[in-house]
Enzyme design. Structure first.
Site, mmCIF file in Angstrom:
data_model
loop_
_atom_site.group_PDB
_atom_site.id
_atom_site.type_symbol
_atom_site.label_atom_id
_atom_site.label_comp_id
_atom_site.label_asym_id
_atom_site.label_seq_id
_atom_site.Cartn_x
_atom_site.Cartn_y
_atom_site.Cartn_z
ATOM 1 N N HIS A 64 2.027 -18.233 10.521
ATOM 2 C CA HIS A 64 3.562 -18.758 10.258
ATOM 3 C C HIS A 64 3.598 -19.809 9.340
ATOM 4 C CE1 HIS A 64 7.135 -20.907 11.937
ATOM 5 N NE2 HIS A 64 7.611 -19.730 12.090
ATOM 6 N N HIS A 97 13.090 -17.707 6.944
ATOM 7 C CA HIS A 97 14.040 -18.410 7.509
ATOM 8 C C HIS A 97 15.359 -18.500 6.711
ATOM 9 C CE1 HIS A 97 10.447 -19.814 9.723
ATOM 10 N NE2 HIS A 97 11.220 -19.854 10.903
ATOM 11 N N HIS A 105 9.515 -12.261 13.225
ATOM 12 C CA HIS A 105 9.074 -12.638 14.444
ATOM 13 C C HIS A 105 8.943 -11.723 15.316
ATOM 14 C CE1 HIS A 105 10.353 -16.578 12.254
ATOM 15 N NE2 HIS A 105 9.301 -17.101 13.112
ATOM 16 N N HIS A 149 16.925 -22.228 18.563
ATOM 17 C CA HIS A 149 15.661 -21.972 18.062
ATOM 18 C C HIS A 149 14.992 -23.015 17.307
ATOM 19 C CE1 HIS A 149 13.604 -21.388 14.179
ATOM 20 N NE2 HIS A 149 12.616 -20.988 15.023
ATOM 21 N N HIS A 158 11.865 -26.140 19.031
ATOM 22 C CA HIS A 158 10.816 -26.748 18.131
ATOM 23 C C HIS A 158 10.703 -28.091 18.153
ATOM 24 C CE1 HIS A 158 8.867 -23.125 16.057
ATOM 25 N NE2 HIS A 158 9.945 -22.711 16.042
ATOM 26 N N PHE A 188 6.976 -26.023 10.865
ATOM 27 C CA PHE A 188 6.658 -24.743 10.603
ATOM 28 C C PHE A 188 5.196 -24.601 10.204
ATOM 29 C CE2 PHE A 188 11.116 -23.927 9.287
ATOM 30 C CZ PHE A 188 11.566 -23.378 10.508
ATOM 31 N N HIS A 248 9.600 -17.695 20.817
ATOM 32 C CA HIS A 248 9.854 -16.900 19.959
ATOM 33 C C HIS A 248 10.251 -15.537 20.611
ATOM 34 C CE1 HIS A 248 10.965 -18.199 15.802
ATOM 35 N NE2 HIS A 248 10.026 -19.131 16.227
#
Length: 569
Positions: free
Chosen positions: A158, A181, A190, A321, A325, A342, A355
């Site tokens: 990632h 992204h 993903h 999403h 996080h 990230f 995810h």
């Protein structure tokens, strides 16, 4: 809390959870829907006007330019150290390049007639399943760090793809970074990532049927961090899916906030769940009326992810999403490790189950390619077009009801004439000098392309509010909310109410450019919103952009409303 009530979906938060394995830590969320009711989500969404069927994606040109491709030599990447907000305080390391075991990846072919692996909802997982899942992660943690299947190497994938470690050399543009992204690459990348992660775990415990769980945060019984991630495990003497860098204030029984912006709302359990369901309705239906709005904008070879005007974050990516996080990540850490950044998100096992549920939200897309190690340690290249059919990929999800389908937001104030009352004090969009800064609330009157649209008109086109050229500091967590015809009556408008059009949110990124100024865009469906607030005859609407966090340097280059034709299939 708000003028909106929870009458659309009744809940109670007063007993033990649907997760019977952890009754002492997880309160029960009792819903008014039949928990055993199965819904074909694709057909439901298609029936509600969503364009998520395969035909809608594959009907687009197969390539608008050269597709994005990861480098053949995946170890040929740079350290993702520059432009993190606090690079000297990172706790996970920034050398994200994987080991190179072969010179060139093979083109991957999906297995024929694979055994279908069913991904269970984490809150309903059995003790036997949880034991097996933890054992698989434990085996992964035992591998040496330089093994391509090791816990660390899987986590660094990632970082490499999301924090600027790779460039577009394979596609002919070594001067530009590869970023998955803020575009249509988000879902397929993903999906492939989880695909190999899951197969590797299965191989480690010699179980080809093993499937990872999904964090069912779109269902009331799943709206808290699954307790298994915090429980001690006497058999293993430790919990291999525990992560020390989580926000301790959000451990069970805390109810998640689907619009989380860094501060808790203070809402009670019932109202928070009601708000979350309304957010899911908005992100999956109202703001997902076309493929770009749901999946994100185009990103092909030669596009600069820091400046490309076509980059648009999809409704789920910029919504729950990002919120989840940030909600799980530890705000006491310099870079909000692990889930809150990230570069470090993959070190928390929660990342993969989070995810997995994002993957549930995805319908279909094609284009682009990536490079992974498969479960046999073979370097392979995979393509988006092969990730369309999850049946061919050999997995599916446990059936679960989708209560947010009954959670359409309700108006805070109907027929408020907020736009008409703002004439003279708020500028019309044609009189605004763009770009506008988001260091304070921005209000603007935006002209609609048509008023009083008929049912037939609405069947031909969706009315979309577009925010183009959103530029922001990629080192920061950025979030702002968008409201349409919101009234200032002293009562806060919430996510459960129609005037709240949605949010734009981004986690911190890293890159190898000198200045980390990123560009994106956002789209918000307002057809239902205008129906709900009874403003369909308004020539102008009042648009409010409300900065929540990290917006001091953020700007918006264009605000407009368009009618986007509905693709007939």
């Amino acid at each position: 809390f708000s003028k909106a009530s929870s009458h659309r979906f009744k809940v109670s938060c007063n007993a033990a959870s649907g997760d019977t394995n952890h009754p002492e830590t997880t309160p029960k969320l009792i819903t008014s829907l039949d928990m055993t009711h199965n819904v074909d989500r694709r057909n439901l969404l298609l029936g509600l006007g969503g364009l998520y069927g395969a035909a809608n994606f594959t009907s687009l040109p197969s390539a608008f330019a050269t597709p994005i491709a990861a480098p053949d030599n995946i170890a040929d990447c740079v350290t993702a150290s520059s432009n993190l907000q606090n690079p000297t305080d990172v706790v996970r390391g920034l050398a994200c390049c994987p080991p190179a075991l072969s010179s060139k990846p093979e083109i991957y072919t999906l297995p024929v007639n694979p055994v279908t692996r069913i991904r269970p909802a984490a809150q309903r997982a059995t003790p036997e399943y949880i034991e097996k899942y933890k054992a698989a992660i434990q085996e992964m943690r035992k591998l040496p760090d330089d093994h391509p299947h090791s816990f660390k190497q899987q986590a660094m994938i990632h970082c490499a793809y999301c924090n600027g470690a790779y460039n577009q050399e394979q596609s002919g543009h070594p001067e530009l970074q590869l970023q998955i992204h803020n575009s249509w690459l988000f879902y397929p990348f993903h999906r492939w990532y989880l695909y190999f992660y899951e197969r590797i775990l299965g191989k480690l415990i010699n179980d080809p049927t093993f499937a990872i769980p999904h964090w069912n945060w779109d269902h009331p019984t799943g709206m808290m961090l699954p307790a298994m991630f915090e429980d001690a495990d006497p058999a293993l003497k430790q919990n291999p899916i525990f992560d020390p860098y989580r926000d301790v204030t959000h451990l069970p029984p805390a109810i998640l906030d689907a619009e989380y912006a860094g501060a808790n709302t203070g809402a009670d359990c019932v109202n928070q769940i009601s708000s979350n369901l309304a957010s899911m309705y908005r992100q999956m239906i109202t703001n997902a009326t076309d493929t770009t709005s749901f999946s994100g904008g185009e990103f092909v070879s030669g596009d600069d992810p820091l400046q490309a005007g076509t980059l648009i974050a999809g409704s789920i990516e910029r919504g729950i999403h990002t919120a989840m996080h940030r909600w799980v990540g530890n705000p006491r850490m310099a870079n909000n490790e692990d889930m809150g950044n990230f570069y470090s998100a993959g070190y928390d096992p929660v990342f993969y189950v989070h995810h997995a549920n994002v993957d549930r939200m995805w319908k279909i897309w094609n284009n682009a390619s990536y490079v992974f190690y498969d479960e046999n340690e073979k370097l392979v290249r995979v393509f988006n077009k092969d990730s369309i059919d999850i049946g061919r990929m050999g997995y599916d999800y446990e059936r679960s009801s989708v209560p947010w389908l009954q959670s359409r937001p309700v108006a805070h104030a109907k027929r408020s004439k907020a736009a008409a009352q703002s004439v003279g004090t708020v500028k019309k969009v044609e009189d605004v000098e763009f770009p506008v800064k988001l260091d304070q609330v921005v209000k603007v009157l935006v002209k609609r392309p048509a008023t009083n649209r008929t049912k037939e008109d609405k069947e031909k086109a969706h009315e979309i509010l577009l925010l183009n050229g959103i530029k922001f500091d990629g080192e920061k967590f950025v979030k702002f909310d968008v409201f349409v015809n919101d009234v200032d009556d002293g009562i806060e408008t919430t996510a459960a109410e129609s005037e709240f059009a949605g949010s734009f949110a981004q986690l911190p990124h890293g890159s190898h450019s000198e200045k980390m100024l990123m560009t994106s865009g956002a789209r918000f469906g307002i057809t239902e919103l205008l129906e709900d607030i009874e403003a369909e005859d308004d020539e102008y609407v009042l648009v409010n952009l409300v900065p929540k966090i990290g917006c001091d340097d953020a700007i918006v280059s264009e605000i407009k409303i368009e009618l986007v034709p509905i693709v007939q299939t």
